[in-house]
Enzyme design. Structure first.
Site, short mmCIF file in Angstrom:
data_model
loop_
_atom_site.label_atom_id
_atom_site.label_comp_id
_atom_site.label_asym_id
_atom_site.label_seq_id
_atom_site.Cartn_x
_atom_site.Cartn_y
_atom_site.Cartn_z
N ASP A 62 0.89 -1.18 0.00
CA ASP A 62 0.00 0.00 0.00
C ASP A 62 0.91 1.21 0.00
O ASP A 62 1.63 1.45 0.98
CB ASP A 62 -0.89 -0.02 1.25
CG ASP A 62 -1.85 1.17 1.31
OD1 ASP A 62 -1.64 2.15 0.55
OD2 ASP A 62 -2.79 1.11 2.10
N ASN A 89 3.21 2.47 -10.68
CA ASN A 89 1.96 2.58 -11.47
C ASN A 89 0.76 2.98 -10.61
O ASN A 89 -0.19 3.58 -11.12
CB ASN A 89 1.71 1.22 -12.14
CG ASN A 89 0.28 1.09 -12.65
OD1 ASN A 89 -0.05 1.57 -13.72
ND2 ASN A 89 -0.59 0.45 -11.86
N LYS A 95 -13.79 10.58 -9.97
CA LYS A 95 -14.58 10.72 -11.20
C LYS A 95 -14.96 12.18 -11.38
O LYS A 95 -15.11 12.93 -10.40
CB LYS A 95 -15.85 9.86 -11.12
CG LYS A 95 -15.58 8.37 -10.91
CD LYS A 95 -15.00 7.71 -12.15
CE LYS A 95 -14.71 6.24 -11.92
NZ LYS A 95 -13.53 5.76 -12.63
N SER A 139 0.94 11.05 -16.52
CA SER A 139 -0.18 11.18 -17.46
C SER A 139 0.06 12.38 -18.35
O SER A 139 0.71 13.35 -17.94
CB SER A 139 -1.49 11.37 -16.70
OG SER A 139 -2.52 11.73 -17.58
N TYR A 193 -5.98 15.88 -9.86
CA TYR A 193 -5.27 14.79 -10.54
C TYR A 193 -4.12 15.37 -11.38
O TYR A 193 -3.00 14.86 -11.36
CB TYR A 193 -6.25 14.00 -11.42
CG TYR A 193 -5.65 12.85 -12.17
CD1 TYR A 193 -5.36 11.65 -11.54
CD2 TYR A 193 -5.35 12.96 -13.53
CE1 TYR A 193 -4.80 10.59 -12.24
CE2 TYR A 193 -4.80 11.91 -14.25
CZ TYR A 193 -4.53 10.72 -13.59
OH TYR A 193 -3.98 9.67 -14.29
N THR A 232 -9.87 1.20 -18.30
CA THR A 232 -9.71 0.63 -16.96
C THR A 232 -10.83 1.20 -16.09
O THR A 232 -11.60 2.06 -16.55
CB THR A 232 -8.36 1.06 -16.35
OG1 THR A 232 -8.38 2.50 -16.20
CG2 THR A 232 -7.18 0.65 -17.20
P1 NAP Z 1 -7.09 1.58 -12.07
O1 NAP Z 1 -7.65 0.55 -12.97
O2 NAP Z 1 -7.98 2.38 -11.20
O3 NAP Z 1 -5.95 0.89 -11.20
C1 NAP Z 1 -5.24 1.61 -10.24
C2 NAP Z 1 -4.42 0.65 -9.44
O4 NAP Z 1 -3.71 1.39 -8.43
C3 NAP Z 1 -5.27 -0.39 -8.69
O5 NAP Z 1 -4.58 -1.60 -8.64
C4 NAP Z 1 -5.38 0.23 -7.30
O6 NAP Z 1 -5.63 -0.73 -6.29
C5 NAP Z 1 -3.98 0.78 -7.18
N1 NAP Z 1 -3.85 1.71 -6.06
C6 NAP Z 1 -4.54 2.83 -5.79
N2 NAP Z 1 -4.14 3.35 -4.63
C7 NAP Z 1 -3.16 2.54 -4.16
C8 NAP Z 1 -2.36 2.54 -2.99
N3 NAP Z 1 -2.48 3.46 -2.04
N4 NAP Z 1 -1.45 1.56 -2.84
C9 NAP Z 1 -1.31 0.60 -3.76
N5 NAP Z 1 -2.06 0.51 -4.87
C10 NAP Z 1 -2.97 1.48 -5.05
O7 NAP Z 1 -6.28 2.68 -12.91
P2 NAP Z 1 -5.38 2.54 -14.23
O8 NAP Z 1 -6.10 3.22 -15.31
O9 NAP Z 1 -4.89 1.16 -14.42
O10 NAP Z 1 -4.18 3.50 -13.83
C11 NAP Z 1 -2.85 3.05 -13.62
C12 NAP Z 1 -1.93 4.25 -13.67
O11 NAP Z 1 -1.99 4.86 -14.97
C13 NAP Z 1 -2.32 5.36 -12.68
O12 NAP Z 1 -1.16 5.95 -12.16
C14 NAP Z 1 -3.06 6.36 -13.57
O13 NAP Z 1 -3.04 7.66 -13.02
C15 NAP Z 1 -2.28 6.25 -14.85
N6 NAP Z 1 -2.98 6.70 -16.06
C16 NAP Z 1 -4.10 6.05 -16.50
C17 NAP Z 1 -4.73 6.47 -17.66
C18 NAP Z 1 -5.93 5.78 -18.21
O14 NAP Z 1 -6.47 6.23 -19.25
N7 NAP Z 1 -6.42 4.70 -17.61
C19 NAP Z 1 -4.22 7.57 -18.36
C20 NAP Z 1 -3.08 8.21 -17.89
C21 NAP Z 1 -2.46 7.75 -16.75
P3 NAP Z 1 -7.12 -1.03 -5.76
O15 NAP Z 1 -7.71 -2.05 -6.69
O16 NAP Z 1 -6.86 -1.57 -4.38
O17 NAP Z 1 -7.88 0.25 -5.76
#
Ligand code: NAP
Length: 276
Positions: A62, A89, A95, A139, A193, A232
């Site tokens: 965590d 990551n 939201k 991002s 964000y 995601t």
């Molecule tokens: P996601 O599906 O919401 O997954 C986020 C992951 O981070 C989940 O495994 C979540 O665990 C974990 N997490 C959150 N808080 C945490 C903590 N305190 N300690 C450990 N793990 C934690 O989001 P995603 O889209 O895959 O995003 C992954 C990364 O890419 C993020 O940094 C996001 O900002 C970045 N990003 C995403 C996009 C996009 O379009 N999706 C675009 C640009 C950047 P839980 O399941 O326990 O919540």
């Protein structure tokens, strides 16, 4: 102590992180740790990849919890004597229509995305072995949010001499400014964000500079990146990339070959260095 190489991906029980673990299991010569703050969600994700014939390992992490970060640090030190690949990551995003007060969103978002990521780096970067690779998932929103900052803030965030302490002060100031509802007057964009990801990109630039100063001979490469707009839980089903496609740039940076000396300290998307 094992001589096996080791890779760790934070927040990898789902989304982009899980896809990064999947790709590393196929391409990285060594142990790959899927980590999750919740052991049940983590083990379920491990089981999912096992169904696909892959063999990730699991460790709880965590990034909001210093004890949890230090437990992983001690485990890696003892079992592997260090770390070869670190992908930061884990991240959160409220939201768009969430009605949580903005100041709360700012505090909560910065806590994980910036301060949590920084704490992981503080504890794990000293463990990085020569030719190690560090990827901080930021991002494109960090770039647009930078454009929304006052000229004064932009200058600070683009500076080649800003220190980690100065960056921490600025990120703390943003949270404080939102509480007083003066953040826009103080030159901040209206996105928690976005500001948190400015922090991740600038932190990466600072850390790369420190590696140049302190560990030049170790050939460690550290970059920030954007995975793209990925389907995601965070971005929703309308996003353009699959999680596996979103993993491509982070995995490319995690697996830069030993003879590579670039990119380093850059912000990368679609495997291309972007201006900051
Ligand atoms: P996601 O599906 O919401 O997954 C986020 C992951 O981070 C989940 O495994 C979540 O665990 C974990 N997490 C959150 N808080 C945490 C903590 N305190 N300690 C450990 N793990 C934690 O989001 P995603 O889209 O895959 O995003 C992954 C990364 O890419 C993020 O940094 C996001 O900002 C970045 N990003 C995403 C996009 C996009 O379009 N999706 C675009 C640009 C950047 P839980 O399941 O326990 O919540």
């Amino acid at each position: 102590m094992s001589n096996v190489q080791v890779a760790v991906v934070t927040g990898s029980n789902k989304g982009v992180g899980l896809a990064i673990v999947r790709a590393l299991c196929k391409q990285f010569q060594g142990d790959v740790y899927l980590t999750s703050r919740d052991p049940d969600r983590g083990q379920a994700a491990v089981a999912q990849l096992q169904q696909e014939g892959l063999r990730p390992l699991f460790h709880q992490l965590d990034i909001d919890d210093l004890q949890s970060i230090r437990a992983l640090r001690d485990f890696l030190k003892e079992k592997y004597g260090g770390l070869n690949v670190l992908v930061n990551n884990a991240g959160i995003a409220f939201k768009v229509h969430d009605t949580t007060p903005f100041a709360v969103q700012a505090e909560v978002t910065l806590k994980t995305n910036f301060f949590g990521t920084r704490n992981v780096c503080t504890e794990l970067l000293p463990l990085m072995k020569p030719y190690g690779r560090v990827v901080n998932v930021s991002s494109m929103v960090s770039s647009s949010a930078l454009g929304g900052c006052s000229q004064e803030l932009q200058q600070k965030f683009r500076s080649d001499t800003i220190t980690e302490e100065e960056l921490v002060q600025l990120m703390t100031k943003f949270v404080e400014d939102t509480k007083k509802n003066v953040h826009q007057k103080e030159g901040w964009p209206n996105t928690a964000y976005g500001v948190s990801k400015i922090g991740v990109t600038v932190l990466s630039r600072i850390q790369a500079r420190l590696l140049n100063e302190d560990r030049k001979g170790d050939h460690i490469l550290l970059n920030a990146c954007c995975p793209g707009w990925v389907r995601t839980d965070m971005a929703g089903p309308k996003a353009t990339k699959s999680p596996d496609e979103g993993a491509e740039t982070p995995v490319y940076l995690a697996l830069l070959p030993p003879n590579a000396d670039a990119p380093h300290g850059q912000f990368v998307s679609d495997k291309t260095v972007r201006p900051w």
